[in-house]
Write a protein that holds these residues in place. Structure first.
Motif, PDB file in Angstrom:
ATOM      1  N   PRO A  74       0.808  -1.216   0.000  1.00 45.88           N
ATOM      2  CA  PRO A  74       0.000   0.000   0.000  1.00 45.88           C
ATOM      3  C   PRO A  74       0.849   1.276   0.000  1.00 45.88           C
ATOM      4  N   VAL A  75       0.384   2.258  -0.751  1.00 44.55           N
ATOM      5  CA  VAL A  75       0.988   3.597  -0.752  1.00 44.55           C
ATOM      6  C   VAL A  75      -0.146   4.599  -0.582  1.00 44.55           C
ATOM      7  N   LEU A  76       0.030   5.541   0.346  1.00 45.90           N
ATOM      8  CA  LEU A  76      -0.988   6.565   0.614  1.00 45.90           C
ATOM      9  C   LEU A  76      -0.353   7.939   0.468  1.00 45.90           C
ATOM     10  N   GLN A  77      -1.048   8.802  -0.272  1.00 51.24           N
ATOM     11  CA  GLN A  77      -0.540  10.158  -0.496  1.00 51.24           C
ATOM     12  C   GLN A  77      -1.624  11.163  -0.121  1.00 51.24           C
ATOM     13  N   GLY A  78      -1.235  12.198   0.634  1.00 50.27           N
ATOM     14  CA  GLY A  78      -2.129  13.293   0.975  1.00 50.27           C
ATOM     15  C   GLY A  78      -1.789  14.510   0.132  1.00 50.27           C
ATOM     16  N   ILE A  79      -2.809  15.128  -0.467  1.00 52.40           N
ATOM     17  CA  ILE A  79      -2.582  16.236  -1.403  1.00 52.40           C
ATOM     18  C   ILE A  79      -3.437  17.430  -0.983  1.00 52.40           C
ATOM     19  N   LEU A  80      -2.808  18.586  -0.807  1.00 54.18           N
ATOM     20  CA  LEU A  80      -3.521  19.822  -0.505  1.00 54.18           C
ATOM     21  C   LEU A  80      -3.899  20.524  -1.800  1.00 54.18           C
ATOM     22  N   LEU A 139       1.582  15.624   7.548  1.00 54.28           N
ATOM     23  CA  LEU A 139       1.077  16.611   6.591  1.00 54.28           C
ATOM     24  C   LEU A 139       0.544  17.798   7.379  1.00 54.28           C
ATOM     25  N   THR A 140       1.121  18.968   7.141  1.00 54.97           N
ATOM     26  CA  THR A 140       0.715  20.177   7.853  1.00 54.97           C
ATOM     27  C   THR A 140      -0.365  20.894   7.062  1.00 54.97           C
ATOM     28  N   ILE A 141      -1.502  21.154   7.724  1.00 54.13           N
ATOM     29  CA  ILE A 141      -2.636  21.795   7.062  1.00 54.13           C
ATOM     30  C   ILE A 141      -3.160  22.930   7.931  1.00 54.13           C
ATOM     31  N   CYS A 142      -3.986  23.766   7.325  1.00 58.15           N
ATOM     32  CA  CYS A 142      -4.720  24.765   8.076  1.00 58.15           C
ATOM     33  C   CYS A 142      -6.034  24.150   8.567  1.00 58.15           C
ATOM     34  N   PRO A 143      -6.541  24.570   9.720  1.00 56.08           N
ATOM     35  CA  PRO A 143      -7.822  24.034  10.180  1.00 56.08           C
ATOM     36  C   PRO A 143      -8.908  24.208   9.118  1.00 56.08           C
ATOM     37  N   VAL A 183      -8.236  18.237   2.125  1.00 54.65           N
ATOM     38  CA  VAL A 183      -7.151  17.320   1.813  1.00 54.65           C
ATOM     39  C   VAL A 183      -7.729  16.155   1.010  1.00 54.65           C
ATOM     40  N   THR A 184      -7.067  15.794  -0.077  1.00 61.17           N
ATOM     41  CA  THR A 184      -7.442  14.629  -0.863  1.00 61.17           C
ATOM     42  C   THR A 184      -6.378  13.551  -0.676  1.00 61.17           C
ATOM     43  N   PHE A 185      -6.821  12.356  -0.272  1.00 65.17           N
ATOM     44  CA  PHE A 185      -5.912  11.231  -0.092  1.00 65.17           C
ATOM     45  C   PHE A 185      -6.052  10.286  -1.277  1.00 65.17           C
ATOM     46  N   SER A 206     -14.209   0.120  -1.424  1.00 66.39           N
ATOM     47  CA  SER A 206     -14.749   0.256  -2.774  1.00 66.39           C
ATOM     48  C   SER A 206     -13.574   0.305  -3.732  1.00 66.39           C
ATOM     49  N   THR A 207     -13.874   0.426  -5.007  1.00 63.92           N
ATOM     50  CA  THR A 207     -12.798   0.547  -5.991  1.00 63.92           C
ATOM     51  C   THR A 207     -12.270   1.974  -6.093  1.00 63.92           C
ATOM     52  N   SER A 208     -12.906   2.908  -5.388  1.00 65.95           N
ATOM     53  CA  SER A 208     -12.420   4.298  -5.407  1.00 65.95           C
ATOM     54  C   SER A 208     -11.117   4.392  -4.623  1.00 65.95           C
ATOM     55  N   ASP A 209     -10.094   4.975  -5.253  1.00 66.46           N
ATOM     56  CA  ASP A 209      -8.789   5.067  -4.610  1.00 66.46           C
ATOM     57  C   ASP A 209      -8.511   6.460  -4.039  1.00 66.46           C
ATOM     58  N   THR A 210      -9.555   7.302  -3.889  1.00 65.41           N
ATOM     59  CA  THR A 210      -9.373   8.633  -3.311  1.00 65.41           C
ATOM     60  C   THR A 210     -10.398   8.879  -2.210  1.00 65.41           C
ATOM     61  N   TYR A 211     -10.009   9.729  -1.278  1.00 61.59           N
ATOM     62  CA  TYR A 211     -10.887  10.149  -0.178  1.00 61.59           C
ATOM     63  C   TYR A 211     -10.567  11.610   0.118  1.00 61.59           C
ATOM     64  N   THR A 212     -11.607  12.445   0.224  1.00 56.08           N
ATOM     65  CA  THR A 212     -11.425  13.877   0.444  1.00 56.08           C
ATOM     66  C   THR A 212     -12.143  14.302   1.719  1.00 56.08           C
ATOM     67  N   SER A 213     -11.483  15.174   2.504  1.00 52.88           N
ATOM     68  CA  SER A 213     -12.074  15.630   3.762  1.00 52.88           C
ATOM     69  C   SER A 213     -11.656  17.063   4.061  1.00 52.88           C
ATOM     70  N   THR A 214     -12.572  17.804   4.696  1.00 61.06           N
ATOM     71  CA  THR A 214     -12.257  19.133   5.243  1.00 61.06           C
ATOM     72  C   THR A 214     -12.439  19.129   6.758  1.00 61.06           C
ATOM     73  N   ALA A 215     -12.620  17.939   7.346  1.00 60.78           N
ATOM     74  CA  ALA A 215     -12.956  17.839   8.769  1.00 60.78           C
ATOM     75  C   ALA A 215     -11.852  17.190   9.594  1.00 60.78           C
ATOM     76  N   LEU A 216     -10.637  17.172   9.077  1.00 65.01           N
ATOM     77  CA  LEU A 216      -9.549  16.537   9.805  1.00 65.01           C
ATOM     78  C   LEU A 216      -9.112  17.395  10.984  1.00 65.01           C
ATOM     79  N   LEU A 217      -8.750  16.733  12.077  1.00 63.86           N
ATOM     80  CA  LEU A 217      -8.334  17.410  13.298  1.00 63.86           C
ATOM     81  C   LEU A 217      -6.833  17.233  13.514  1.00 63.86           C
TER      82      LEU A 217
END
Length: 298
Positions: free
Chosen positions: A74-80, A95-99, A103-105, A126-137
């Protein structure tokens, strides 16, 4: 089958040629259950031992293979949104983000994927290889389970991407207009502050950029730039890309001078002029008057 007293000896092999006895698998049990997981394809067989009149004879069974499927890598990448990335393959990363920042993984290495934040599944397999969130803490740990099949199969869990919050700016905005109230022909100076060094400031009037973005934290409006009830906003951006806003609502104290009305504009020397009045004057606030005189109308 056997003619005498039966016992068994279980054996294993990695090549179906060289077999070795399995420790603890010798005795009266006709079946064998492995006691630990295996990581390599393995062959199993059983020796049947028949003891009769003090003579022990043995015969081997056919072998049975247990195929071990290699786990996916497995390889996981976080993209701003701005393009900054962090990749977790063999080790965890931060990964440093603003509140509240999006972020798209993106995952790779398999045929189906399940995304987790800590122990909680946030996107089902699922077969989807991406996940997006604006609720990360802050300190959230994002991982992905990568499966080698669309359904069923085996999975491996990626190393984690640890979320770290950048320092958001604490912003203030003030003006030199008392109670944010200005006269019609006034220019107003606005001053902003940020607790993060190197911040940029952009000043807007009702959404129209008037100054910046730059490190200059003040803006002075030109005469006529401001109208009653308009909002002046500053957007502050830190070097790490975090933004915060502050807004002032301005009040115009409008005054219309009106037109002087007098019965006669010419009198004799020493005479007292008739009462003078003004018509058509307007005002936004509480009204008072101050009369003035001049010998040259200047």
């Amino acid at each position: 089958t056997a003619s005498g007293t039966v016992s068994y000896r279980w054996q294993e092999s990695l090549d179906n040629t060289s077999f070795t006895d399995i420790s603890g698998a010798i005795g009266a049990s006709a079946t064998y259950t492995p006691t630990a997981g295996i990581s390599t394809t393995t062959y199993y067989r059983r020796l049947t031992i028949s003891t009769l009149n003090g003579v022990a004879c043995q015969e081997e069974s056919s072998s049975s293979i247990v195929n071990v499927t290699p786990l996916p890598t497995p390889v996981l990448q976080g993209i701003l949104t701005g393009g900054t990335t962090a990749t977790a393959s063999t080790t965890s990363t931060t990964l440093t983000i603003c509140p509240g920042e999006q972020v798209t993984f993106s995952a790779s290495g398999g045929l189906s994927y399940e995304f987790l934040v800590g122990p909680t599944t946030v996107q089902a397999r699922s077969t989807s290889d991406t996940y997006t969130s604006t609720a990360l803490l802050n300190n959230d740990q994002v991982t992905v389970r990568v499966y080698n099949q669309v359904t069923g199969g085996c999975f491996a869990t990626s190393e984690s991407i640890v979320i770290s919050y950048a320092t958001p700016p604490v912003v203030s905005l003030s003006s030199n207009a008392f109670n944010q109230t200005f006269c019609t022909d006034d220019s107003v100076e606005f001053s902003a502050t940020s607790n993060v060094a190197g911040s940029n400031f952009a000043f807007y009037i009702e959404g129209t950029l008037m100054s910046g973005p730059s490190t200059t934290s003040t803006y002075t409006s030109a005469v006529g730039d401001l109208d009653d009830g308009e909002n002046v906003t500053v957007i502050v951006t830190t070097p790490s890309g975090c933004t915060e806003t502050a807004t002032l609502t301005m009040v115009e104290n409008g005054v219309g001078g009106g037109t002087v009305v007098t019965p006669s504009s010419t009198i004799c020397i020493g005479e007292t002029p008739a009462a003078i009045s003004v018509t058509g004057s307007t005002a936004s606030g509480t009204v008072s008057y101050r009369w003035q005189e001049s010998l040259d109308n200047t």
